[in-house]
Structures are given as structure tokens and as C-alpha cells.
Write a protein that holds these residues in place. Structure first.
Motif, PDB file in Angstrom:
ATOM      1  N   THR A 192       0.462  -8.217  -7.360  1.00  0.00           N
ATOM      2  CA  THR A 192      -1.087  -8.053  -6.606  1.00  0.00           C
ATOM      3  C   THR A 192      -1.817  -6.707  -6.597  1.00  0.00           C
ATOM      4  OG1 THR A 192       0.542  -6.377  -5.520  1.00  0.00           O
ATOM      5  CG2 THR A 192       0.710  -9.238  -4.487  1.00  0.00           C
ATOM      6  N   GLY A 193      -0.746  -5.923  -7.358  1.00  0.00           N
ATOM      7  CA  GLY A 193      -1.143  -4.107  -7.597  1.00  0.00           C
ATOM      8  C   GLY A 193      -1.493  -2.973  -6.521  1.00  0.00           C
ATOM      9  N   LEU A 194      -1.086  -2.027  -6.423  1.00  0.00           N
ATOM     10  CA  LEU A 194      -1.135  -1.188  -5.415  1.00  0.00           C
ATOM     11  C   LEU A 194      -1.895  -0.777  -4.713  1.00  0.00           C
ATOM     12  CD1 LEU A 194       1.428   0.136  -3.881  1.00  0.00           C
ATOM     13  CD2 LEU A 194       0.786   2.392  -5.049  1.00  0.00           C
ATOM     14  N   SER A 195      -2.625  -1.228  -3.303  1.00  0.00           N
ATOM     15  CA  SER A 195      -3.403  -0.353  -2.388  1.00  0.00           C
ATOM     16  C   SER A 195      -3.392   0.901  -2.391  1.00  0.00           C
ATOM     17  CB  SER A 195      -3.993  -1.549  -1.273  1.00  0.00           C
ATOM     18  OG  SER A 195      -3.896  -2.571  -1.839  1.00  0.00           O
ATOM     19  N   VAL A 196      -3.983   1.819  -2.606  1.00  0.00           N
ATOM     20  CA  VAL A 196      -4.033   3.429  -2.032  1.00  0.00           C
ATOM     21  C   VAL A 196      -4.949   3.007  -0.628  1.00  0.00           C
ATOM     22  CG1 VAL A 196      -4.340   5.595  -2.649  1.00  0.00           C
ATOM     23  CG2 VAL A 196      -4.036   3.671  -4.936  1.00  0.00           C
TER      24      VAL A 196
ATOM     25  N   ALA B 189       0.937  -1.294  -0.138  1.00  0.00           N
ATOM     26  CA  ALA B 189       0.235  -0.234  -0.071  1.00  0.00           C
ATOM     27  C   ALA B 189       0.838   1.458   0.004  1.00  0.00           C
ATOM     28  CB  ALA B 189      -1.180   0.105   1.530  1.00  0.00           C
ATOM     29  N   ALA B 190       0.301   2.401  -0.098  1.00  0.00           N
ATOM     30  CA  ALA B 190       0.912   3.475  -0.539  1.00  0.00           C
ATOM     31  C   ALA B 190      -0.410   4.422  -0.366  1.00  0.00           C
ATOM     32  CB  ALA B 190       1.220   4.157  -1.818  1.00  0.00           C
ATOM     33  N   GLY B 191       0.293   5.114   0.208  1.00  0.00           N
ATOM     34  CA  GLY B 191      -1.064   6.473   0.767  1.00  0.00           C
ATOM     35  C   GLY B 191      -0.437   7.485  -0.621  1.00  0.00           C
TER      36      GLY B 191
END
Length: 293
Positions: free
Chosen positions: A255-259, A232-234
Motif C-alpha cells: 500500500t505504501g506508507l502514508s506520512v 501511517a506514521a508521523g
């Protein structure tokens, strides 16, 4: 909220202190312990975030060389492998079986190393903005910048090194090759000390700066681990070094990035004088732990 119990354990070259706060009313059946991990941030930084998880047993700790977890061997730098082994020891001391982990910043780097070596100990890892420079296309420049911050600290002390650190964390996009020629503010402009106090044990600038950013995750081991990994990233961190690294790690894991809401410290509720969006952040974390999305 239930009473927090503090424990210590011996590790190689350090004494590790960790805190356990049991779930109120026992919590829902089947939910594992939630371990909140930072580095170099200590347990105090998770006070607000932990308050949104009273339905689960929450564990926090002070990483080696920080707060209540002194190094006992006098080593000038920590390694990611040492941090990962400390986390292993804490989880095994709990005796509860696999845990869920939320890990931020350097803590996310350390947690990735933990999962690569001991994935059986972690059910779900949410790795938030791990500053692993070696995954970036501009990694040689970023590592040189981090090495310069460390060298500046050893040579001149906290103030000048922190000015350079602030310039790193505020930059959007790749680092230019001529970064060393850019003008810098004075420590006084940031309210930082202008005199060198002679100390060289700062956990950010001294103990972890080079080793954390220089760690390359073992992607083969991470893909083979039984752990579900959410990177994740902000939302406000887009383009910043740790968020860029998070995106590259997520892509490598497929996995793709979770925001997540807010910024690098989005879970903070005033700790260290910084505000994020902790309530929204906690909702996003709860969803990620539940669904992996």
C-alpha cells in the motif's frame, strides 16, 4: 457537539465501556461511524481529535484493563486476539454496519487483527504506527528489549521499567545487539517514582507490552479482506520503532506508507500533557478516510 452516551458490554474476561457521540445535525449521508482506537490509551486521549469530526458519529472506548474497562478474570496479560474480539463486540453492538477505524499504537495492532478476522465490519482502517516488532529485521533484539521492560516492571516496579521504555521510544534506527550494556538514567531524573508501590497491573508495562509487540499480522488475511487499509506514521517519528514497523507492514501489504503530521501522539491536544498537531492531523485523517491516500 451532541451529548456523549456511555455504554457497557460483557466480553470474555472483561467488561468493556464505550462512548458514542452522534454527529451534529445528523452528519452527511453515507458516512459510517468513526471508531477511534488506542491501546493502552483510553477514550480520553481522543477528546481533541474527535472534536474535529463533529459531522460524524464518533465512538471511543477504554480497552480491557484500562480505565472503565476492568478485567474480570484476573489475567496478568491481555492478548491481541482478546482486544480484537472486544472491538468486534463494540462494532456489532452499534448495529450500524461497517465502520471506519482510526487506530494508533497498540490500538493499530489490535485493529489489524480485527480486520484479519472480521474485515466485513470495517470499511477503512487507518493504522497509525502499530508497534509490531516481529515485522522488523532486528525483531529478535526488539522483542528481547520489550521482554526486559516487562520483566523489570515485574521485578522492580514502574519507575525503572519506564526509564527503559523511554529509551526504547526515543531510539532512532535499529537496536544494537549490546543494548543491555547501555547506561540508563535514574527514575528520579524523569520525575518517576523511585519506590516500588507493589502494583503490577499497569496496562502498558504489564498487560500489553509483550503481547502487542510480539504480534505478527496475518498478511494473507489482510490482503484478502474487503477493508481498505491505510498504514501511517508521523513525519517526526522516522526511524523510531513503531514507525519502522508501520513502514514494513505497509510494504508487506503493497500500500505504501502514508506520512501524517507530527509524532507518535500527533493527534493529541494536551491530553496526558503531550501536544501534537491535532488540527493538521485531523485533516490528514479525513483525507485518508476519504481517498485512502
Amino acid at each position: 457537539m451532541t451529548e456523549t452516551k456511555t455504554h457497557t458490554l460483557d466480553a470474555a474476561g472483561a467488561e468493556i465501556t464505550y462512548d458514542v457521540r452522534d454527529a451534529a445535525d445528523g452528519g452527511p449521508a453515507g458516512d459510517p461511524v468513526l471508531l477511534l482506537v488506542g491501546s493502552p490509551m483510553d477514550a480520553a486521549g481522543f477528546a481533541t481529535l474527535g472534536s474535529y469530526f463533529t459531522d460524524r458519529t464518533v465512538v471511543t472506548y477504554d480497552p480491557r484493563g484500562v480505565g472503565r474497562s476492568p478485567r474480570t478474570d484476573g489475567a496478568p496479560e491481555n492478548t491481541v486476539e482478546e482486544h480484537a474480539d472486544d472491538l468486534r463486540r463494540v462494532i456489532e453492538a452499534l448495529g450500524t454496519g461497517p465502520v471506519d477505524v482510526f487506530a494508533s499504537s497498540g490500538g493499530a495492532v489490535n485493529a489489524l487483527a480485527l480486520v484479519a478476522g472480521h474485515g466485513d465490519l470495517v470499511r477503512t482502517l487507518v493504522a497509525h504506527e502499530p508497534p509490531s516488532a516481529r515485522v522488523l529485521a532486528d525483531h529478535e533484539v526488539v522483542l528481547a528489549v520489550c521482554a526486559d521492560i516487562h520483566a523489570t516492571y515485574l521485578r522492580e516496579g514502574t519507575g525503572p521499567a519506564m526509564v527503559k521504555f523511554f529509551s526504547v521510544v526515543s531510539r532512532k534506527g535499529p537496536f544494537p545487539a549490546d543494548w543491555a550494556d547501555e547506561p540508563l538514567a535514574s527514575p528520579a531524573e524523569f520525575g518517576l517514582p523511585t519506590e516500588d508501590d507493589g502494583k503490577r497491573d499497569d496496562p502498558l508495562l504489564g498487560l500489553n507490552m509483550r503481547t502487542c509487540t510480539g504480534y505478527l499480522p496475518d498478511f494473507d488475511a489482510l490482503r484478502a479482506a474487503p477493508t481498505r487499509i491505510v498504514v501511517a506514521a508521523g513525519k517526526e517519528s522516522e526511524g523510531e520503532f513503531p514507525a519502522r514497523a508501520a513502514a514494513e507492514i505497509a510494504a508487506s501489504l503493497g500500500t505504501g506508507l502514508s506520512v501524517f503530521p507530527s509524532h507518535h501522539g500527533g493527534f493529541l491536544g494536551g491530553e496526558y500533557g503531550r501536544e501534537g498537531a491535532p488540527e493538521e492531523f485531523a485533516r490528514a485523517l479525513r483525507a485518508a478516510l476519504r481517498t485512502g491516500e
